[in-house]
Design a protein around this motif. Structure first.
Motif, PDB file in Angstrom:
ATOM      1  N   ASP A   1      42.364   5.310  93.018  1.00  0.00           N
ATOM      2  CA  ASP A   1      42.963   6.949  93.804  1.00  0.00           C
ATOM      3  C   ASP A   1      42.336   8.256  93.111  1.00  0.00           C
ATOM      4  O   ASP A   1      42.172   8.853  93.637  1.00  0.00           O
ATOM      5  N   GLU A   2      42.253   8.293  91.320  1.00  0.00           N
ATOM      6  CA  GLU A   2      42.026   9.647  91.189  1.00  0.00           C
ATOM      7  C   GLU A   2      40.792  10.043  91.102  1.00  0.00           C
ATOM      8  O   GLU A   2      40.077  11.732  91.171  1.00  0.00           O
ATOM      9  N   ILE A   3      40.188   8.549  91.008  1.00  0.00           N
ATOM     10  CA  ILE A   3      38.404   9.034  91.100  1.00  0.00           C
ATOM     11  C   ILE A   3      38.023   9.536  92.382  1.00  0.00           C
ATOM     12  O   ILE A   3      37.084  10.470  92.303  1.00  0.00           O
ATOM     13  N   SER A   4      38.234   9.485  93.511  1.00  0.00           N
ATOM     14  CA  SER A   4      38.609   9.668  95.203  1.00  0.00           C
ATOM     15  C   SER A   4      38.941  10.981  95.034  1.00  0.00           C
ATOM     16  O   SER A   4      38.139  11.597  95.784  1.00  0.00           O
ATOM     17  N   ARG A   5      40.475  10.877  94.621  1.00  0.00           N
ATOM     18  CA  ARG A   5      40.941  12.424  93.963  1.00  0.00           C
ATOM     19  C   ARG A   5      39.959  13.669  94.330  1.00  0.00           C
ATOM     20  O   ARG A   5      39.510  14.462  94.252  1.00  0.00           O
ATOM     21  N   LEU A   6      39.271  13.213  92.576  1.00  0.00           N
ATOM     22  CA  LEU A   6      38.515  13.987  92.090  1.00  0.00           C
ATOM     23  C   LEU A   6      36.823  14.273  92.640  1.00  0.00           C
ATOM     24  O   LEU A   6      36.462  14.834  93.227  1.00  0.00           O
ATOM     25  N   GLN A   7      36.587  12.920  93.491  1.00  0.00           N
ATOM     26  CA  GLN A   7      35.441  13.528  94.235  1.00  0.00           C
ATOM     27  C   GLN A   7      35.102  13.633  95.624  1.00  0.00           C
ATOM     28  O   GLN A   7      34.520  14.902  95.982  1.00  0.00           O
ATOM     29  N   ALA A   8      36.542  14.312  96.077  1.00  0.00           N
ATOM     30  CA  ALA A   8      36.783  14.743  97.522  1.00  0.00           C
ATOM     31  C   ALA A   8      37.471  16.897  96.927  1.00  0.00           C
ATOM     32  O   ALA A   8      36.045  16.986  97.514  1.00  0.00           O
ATOM     33  N   ARG A   9      37.346  16.237  95.538  1.00  0.00           N
ATOM     34  CA  ARG A   9      37.785  17.875  95.883  1.00  0.00           C
ATOM     35  C   ARG A   9      36.179  18.345  94.785  1.00  0.00           C
ATOM     36  O   ARG A   9      35.727  19.305  94.893  1.00  0.00           O
ATOM     37  N   ASN A  10      35.532  17.261  94.054  1.00  0.00           N
ATOM     38  CA  ASN A  10      33.857  17.744  94.078  1.00  0.00           C
ATOM     39  C   ASN A  10      33.617  18.397  95.667  1.00  0.00           C
ATOM     40  O   ASN A  10      32.722  19.171  95.351  1.00  0.00           O
ATOM     41  N   ASP A  11      33.513  17.861  95.494  1.00  0.00           N
ATOM     42  CA  ASP A  11      32.488  17.516  97.535  1.00  0.00           C
ATOM     43  C   ASP A  11      33.357  19.073  97.405  1.00  0.00           C
ATOM     44  O   ASP A  11      31.971  20.207  97.996  1.00  0.00           O
ATOM     45  N   GLN A  12      34.093  19.674  98.103  1.00  0.00           N
ATOM     46  CA  GLN A  12      35.301  20.599  97.905  1.00  0.00           C
ATOM     47  C   GLN A  12      33.966  22.015  97.451  1.00  0.00           C
ATOM     48  O   GLN A  12      33.670  22.861  98.121  1.00  0.00           O
ATOM     49  N   LEU A  13      34.161  22.086  96.001  1.00  0.00           N
ATOM     50  CA  LEU A  13      33.717  22.276  95.363  1.00  0.00           C
ATOM     51  C   LEU A  13      32.550  22.768  95.390  1.00  0.00           C
ATOM     52  O   LEU A  13      32.011  23.973  95.274  1.00  0.00           O
ATOM     53  N   SER A  14      31.247  21.589  95.371  1.00  0.00           N
ATOM     54  CA  SER A  14      29.562  21.503  95.805  1.00  0.00           C
ATOM     55  C   SER A  14      29.724  22.576  97.510  1.00  0.00           C
ATOM     56  O   SER A  14      28.679  22.943  96.911  1.00  0.00           O
ATOM     57  N   MET A  15      30.058  21.998  98.391  1.00  0.00           N
ATOM     58  CA  MET A  15      30.127  22.509  99.456  1.00  0.00           C
ATOM     59  C   MET A  15      29.945  24.641  99.234  1.00  0.00           C
ATOM     60  O   MET A  15      29.862  25.659 100.209  1.00  0.00           O
ATOM     61  N   ALA A  16      31.936  24.873  98.695  1.00  0.00           N
ATOM     62  CA  ALA A  16      31.635  26.491  98.457  1.00  0.00           C
ATOM     63  C   ALA A  16      30.908  26.968  97.542  1.00  0.00           C
ATOM     64  O   ALA A  16      29.918  27.423  98.421  1.00  0.00           O
ATOM     65  N   VAL A  17      30.013  26.135  96.407  1.00  0.00           N
ATOM     66  CA  VAL A  17      29.314  27.065  96.005  1.00  0.00           C
ATOM     67  C   VAL A  17      28.020  26.992  96.814  1.00  0.00           C
ATOM     68  O   VAL A  17      27.500  27.850  96.906  1.00  0.00           O
ATOM     69  N   THR A  18      27.747  26.211  97.203  1.00  0.00           N
ATOM     70  CA  THR A  18      26.461  25.974  98.551  1.00  0.00           C
ATOM     71  C   THR A  18      26.906  27.459  99.061  1.00  0.00           C
ATOM     72  O   THR A  18      26.042  28.160  99.261  1.00  0.00           O
ATOM     73  N   ASP A  19      28.014  27.340 100.335  1.00  0.00           N
ATOM     74  CA  ASP A  19      28.227  28.487 101.211  1.00  0.00           C
ATOM     75  C   ASP A  19      28.457  29.922 100.430  1.00  0.00           C
ATOM     76  O   ASP A  19      27.910  30.756 100.952  1.00  0.00           O
TER      77      ASP A  19
END
Length: 63
Positions: free
Chosen positions: A32-50
């Motif tokens: 569950d922690e891995i899933s949460r961290l992956q989702a957060r990482n995806d959000q941060l990656s999209m924010a940096v790209t944007d």
């Protein structure tokens, strides 16, 4: 094969069953922690790209 894992004679040890349940819960918690961290990482990656227009366009390296 299950008999080999749990012991052929006398059934399963209650301590071993308890430990196995504890470990299974720990694995689920970590998954569950891995899933949460992956989702957060995806959000941060999209924010940096944007935030950085043209971030996907790279300049050629110097030869």
């Amino acid at each position: 094969m299950a008999k080999a894992l749990f012991g052929h004679v006398g059934g399963s040890d209650p301590r071993m069953v308890s430990e196995m349940r504890r470990l299974q819960k720990r694995v689920r918690d970590l998954e569950d922690e891995i899933s949460r961290l992956q989702a957060r990482n995806d959000q941060l990656s999209m924010a940096v790209t944007d935030a950085t227009p043209g971030a996907t366009e790279r300049e050629p390296a110097l030869a």
